[in-house]
Design an enzyme around this catalytic site. Sequence first.
Site, PDB file in Angstrom:
ATOM      1  N   LYS B 158       8.855  -2.496 -18.001  1.00 59.79           N
ATOM      2  CA  LYS B 158       7.736  -2.944 -17.171  1.00 59.79           C
ATOM      3  C   LYS B 158       6.423  -2.785 -17.918  1.00 59.79           C
ATOM      4  O   LYS B 158       6.226  -1.796 -18.619  1.00 59.79           O
ATOM      5  CB  LYS B 158       7.625  -2.091 -15.897  1.00 59.79           C
ATOM      6  CG  LYS B 158       8.726  -2.297 -14.886  1.00 59.79           C
ATOM      7  CD  LYS B 158       8.409  -1.451 -13.646  1.00 59.79           C
ATOM      8  CE  LYS B 158       9.483  -1.580 -12.594  1.00 59.79           C
ATOM      9  NZ  LYS B 158       9.222  -0.664 -11.466  1.00 59.79           N
ATOM     10  N   ARG B 291      -4.697  -0.249  -1.437  1.00 58.66           N
ATOM     11  CA  ARG B 291      -5.422  -1.273  -0.670  1.00 58.66           C
ATOM     12  C   ARG B 291      -4.705  -1.492   0.658  1.00 58.66           C
ATOM     13  O   ARG B 291      -3.659  -0.918   0.905  1.00 58.66           O
ATOM     14  CB  ARG B 291      -5.430  -2.572  -1.453  1.00 58.66           C
ATOM     15  CG  ARG B 291      -3.994  -2.992  -1.823  1.00 58.66           C
ATOM     16  CD  ARG B 291      -3.924  -4.353  -2.457  1.00 58.66           C
ATOM     17  NE  ARG B 291      -2.602  -4.630  -2.974  1.00 58.66           N
ATOM     18  CZ  ARG B 291      -1.594  -5.129  -2.280  1.00 58.66           C
ATOM     19  NH1 ARG B 291      -1.734  -5.386  -0.990  1.00 58.66           N
ATOM     20  NH2 ARG B 291      -0.423  -5.362  -2.837  1.00 58.66           N
TER      21      ARG B 291
END
Lengths: 446, 446, 150, 150
Positions: B158, B291
């Site tokens: 990743k 968020r």
Amino acid sequence: MIRSVLIANRGEIAVRIIRACRDLKIRSVLVYSTADKDSLGVSLADQAICIGPPATAQSYLNKKNIIAAACLARCDAIHPGVGFLSENADFARDVEHAGLIFIGPKSETIALLGNKVAARATALECNLPITPGSSEEIRDLDDAISTAERIGYPIILKAACGGGGRGMRIVYEKKDLANALQIAKKEALAFFGDASVHMERYLENPRHLEIQLLADGQGTVVHLGERDCSVQKNHQKLLEESPSPILTEEMRTRMCQDSVKLFEKLGYRGAGTVEYLVEGNQYYFMEVNARLQVEHPVSELVSGLDLVKAQIEIASGKKLTITQDDVRLKGYALECRINGKSAGTITDLNFPLGPHVRIDSHLLPNSVLSPYYDPLIAKIIVHTPNRDQGLATMLRALSEVRIEGIETNLEEQKLLISSVEFGSGRFGTDLYVKLWEKQEKKSRGK
Amino acid sequence: MIRSVLIANRGEIAVRIIRACRDLKIRSVLVYSTADKDSLGVSLADQAICIGPPATAQSYLNKKNIIAAACLARCDAIHPGVGFLSENADFARDVEHAGLIFIGPKSETIALLGNKVAARATALECNLPITPGSSEEIRDLDDAISTAERIGYPIILKAACGGGGRGMRIVYEKKDLANALQIAKKEALAFFGDASVHMERYLENPRHLEIQLLADGQGTVVHLGERDCSVQKNHQKLLEESPSPILTEEMRTRMCQDSVKLFEKLGYRGAGTVEYLVEGNQYYFMEVNARLQVEHPVSELVSGLDLVKAQIEIASGKKLTITQDDVRLKGYALECRINGKSAGTITDLNFPLGPHVRIDSHLLPNSVLSPYYDPLIAKIIVHTPNRDQGLATMLRALSEVRIEGIETNLEEQKLLISSVEFGSGRFGTDLYVKLWEKQEKKSRGK
Amino acid sequence: MDSIEHMDLASVIALFEESSLGEMELTCSRYSLKFKRQGEGSYVASAPVAGQKTPKAEKPVAESKSEESGVIETITSPIVGTFYLTPAPDAPAYVQVGDLVEEGGIICTIEAMKMMNQLQTDFPCEIVSVLAKPEEMVEFGQPLFTVRRR
Amino acid sequence: MDSIEHMDLASVIALFEESSLGEMELTCSRYSLKFKRQGEGSYVASAPVAGQKTPKAEKPVAESKSEESGVIETITSPIVGTFYLTPAPDAPAYVQVGDLVEEGGIICTIEAMKMMNQLQTDFPCEIVSVLAKPEEMVEFGQPLFTVRRR
């Protein structure tokens, strides 16, 4: 076990009940008049059966066709909705005799509560405060004069079997009593087939509060707190809220306990409401609404319960699985009824969405608001932590509503909700008239 | 004190934030690209400012124009919504430097969590279980080979600064490792401007669970339970539910406690989510979403809290007035994302209404689903006492949806929700593919 | 004569035919029309419309692609900021109506984030009018000037 | 002349044909059209517009008010119930197609709530067809027979 329900109603309440059926995986069969053949309810129901022409006497009040439809469509039960046959004891009895379940109280309960004098007498037996007045029928003018002297003017004469504001006469002075009594009796006979009238003290500017209850008819009665329905126009409710901004905790407790006591005494089964008039710190029993009410979503939101589901489960013989302790009333709910002021095709229709907002309606863009029936377009209900936020959220929701093609009361409702008076929580049933006079004066002033 | 918020986003989340502002009596200013000039958000906001052409780099990612608009419109704060600049630490910093409040975590927190390696290291410090793998950057091929040996194949490479499924490479065998490492590094550099990659054990069919948290940055952190987001298509979530049908109370407690611990360690401020992969009775920290998330309404319905209001209040410096004990999770919530499969004008649009249903959308009849941005049409969220009723109510709601003019995933969603597999609660992230293969086979069989 | 929205089709066609136009597109709240004269060559149109929403009035007029001189064009703001016609409060304006400006000439500044962004013209032109109000906010695409190409 | 929205297709085609146009596109709230003259290329298209709900098929045909003989009329059910063509399971039908029926003649029974309701004609007629299925439910207004007035 109820597997299939016939809905003997129309409009938004029919859609509300169809949705509850779907949530319970129960088949819904809707009856309709020819005027409603293109309605949302007809398109949403699993089956729809036409029962008559637009006139309600031949369709939504046509007991025979409705019960025949229920039998032929192999329904187990009939839900009468609100209005129409929902408080008709004969209908409930006929439904039972046809081997069907009536989703509502027992027919005897409906019959008892349908008679105002009998209902007042039962309330008195339970030691509920009632407005000073006769608990029995007014026999003659002499009886009327002496009763009026005793309870004090102004008084109101009401048809014993009446309802909905009909057959009522308010009397401010002795000299008007004879004439008023004569007219009240005539109206009572004309509208309700029974000339009996009784007399009560007339409260000039009270608040209308009601306690919502659920009872399984097997010993358990719970209340879901009150709804304050004091904002009315011509006896039609416009706004309903819970909790009430004027009720003290102590008064709330007493009113709720009294209501539970009354329902226990009645052996009540199903959802029902006890209505009260409130003046200062006094409350007076007014009547029992032995059915679901238009404003039931207010109590659903604060309690988290589904009253229509509960009605169906109780009717199917289930015991209530909750006790009073399980009922947790949370936050504040306010319902605003958007009504049409003219009938016709709604060319554009947009309801508000988003958080804290629930809309119950039976209309879509291009739907026709029928001239034959009541003009409710939608109920907008908000649920918020407190009243202040509830008013803000309702105003936000109303600002997003768009309805074209017919006239509505949207602007009046905005005016009411944003008024200082409504905001303060301190007002009487005359709020609508007062604000409207103010508005008129303003317009004239311009 | 925040009196005016600039919303640096579009679509349904912009509308969601405008509604929260209105509920809080805060002025809302929305920025928009020329493609969105006729959007619902633009018409609902108190003010709307055009900041660029359709291309996001020149409009919704145009930091300079957005901050200039906020200053010129005299806003106190900027809400970044979800996506776009919501996890951009540079933007948060620029907002702060312009003297405005960034409604979200501190820019340092965003920067730290944006680096996967750093985030994993922080999670490890808090003793959170992480997937076996490198907590540091893979130095070279030798390092990659030995790390892969240690943790066992399959492994996943990743991008350290990546997200959204980009720059990932799954490797099943040693012989493919060299090539995959090269590509992963190239992609990481191309997409995120940083060639660093790290390696983790690849879980082939895990569940995706996330814990929703609220923290005031002043010492109080509360969690609102989990959301199960395991139903995905190409790494895009389709259905989100709470509580998860697979979580034991013991596992839930541990995951929530771990998440709170991590947020306390981070000194986190605002709403945020800790994502986990779950396989059997093991869970592994994946990342923090610093968020608001698209699926936040699920947690709002079970908790009764308003996450966007909470974000704004926290950003304005208020302490959380609730503690963990005040958070009562009630019932079951399920969100279904209705996406367009083509862009264009929505000629007919009708959303389901009634009890237990919430709709968050930015579209009206005759709206255009823009080809420039993500294809979300609406989020339909239901809240019911339990999962069984939730599925029935969602199917009822979906059956009322009418969308004409563009293609949607409505039928796919109905298929998913009514499937035996989803109903059982036991499935993996491959559910969509499995059901679709089944469906294809059926179609071919005909 | 009827307003455009209430014209009948025959009149619209007649007006088009009487004109020297090769193609015409017309969109109003009630309908949308496209005409093309016979044998006008390769243009094949597709109809948009739908959403009967009338376009917003502030829709910035796109700059004309034509290079012809004499053509009136609109210069729009490329950024969000505060519009200034002068380099400093007491300085004279960069341009006034009637001024002739060379390619690359400065016509205004737009302040954003404490930065003064000077706007230059891409082509020689004459200032026809100033559309934005000095010292007020302009948004992306907002018309600032109309100019005549030279 | 009608407004554009309410024009019939023939008129629109006629206007196009009479004109000198090569192509025409027209979109309004009710429909959308594209025309192209023959030989202008291969494209000929027409596009419907969504929305406009098609009326339900089961709309009951109202009985004609005309008193003229020979007129075909529909007899509909006045109540909800089960439709029977025979007075008893093994009895012959009240009427068959082709039968002439006098005013007041019984043509069927509708059972509701265990009551047999016999339906009589209001006028002399000939049975043209039986529309409802025997032993099945009929609703209010449902067509039962078509008959010809005599």
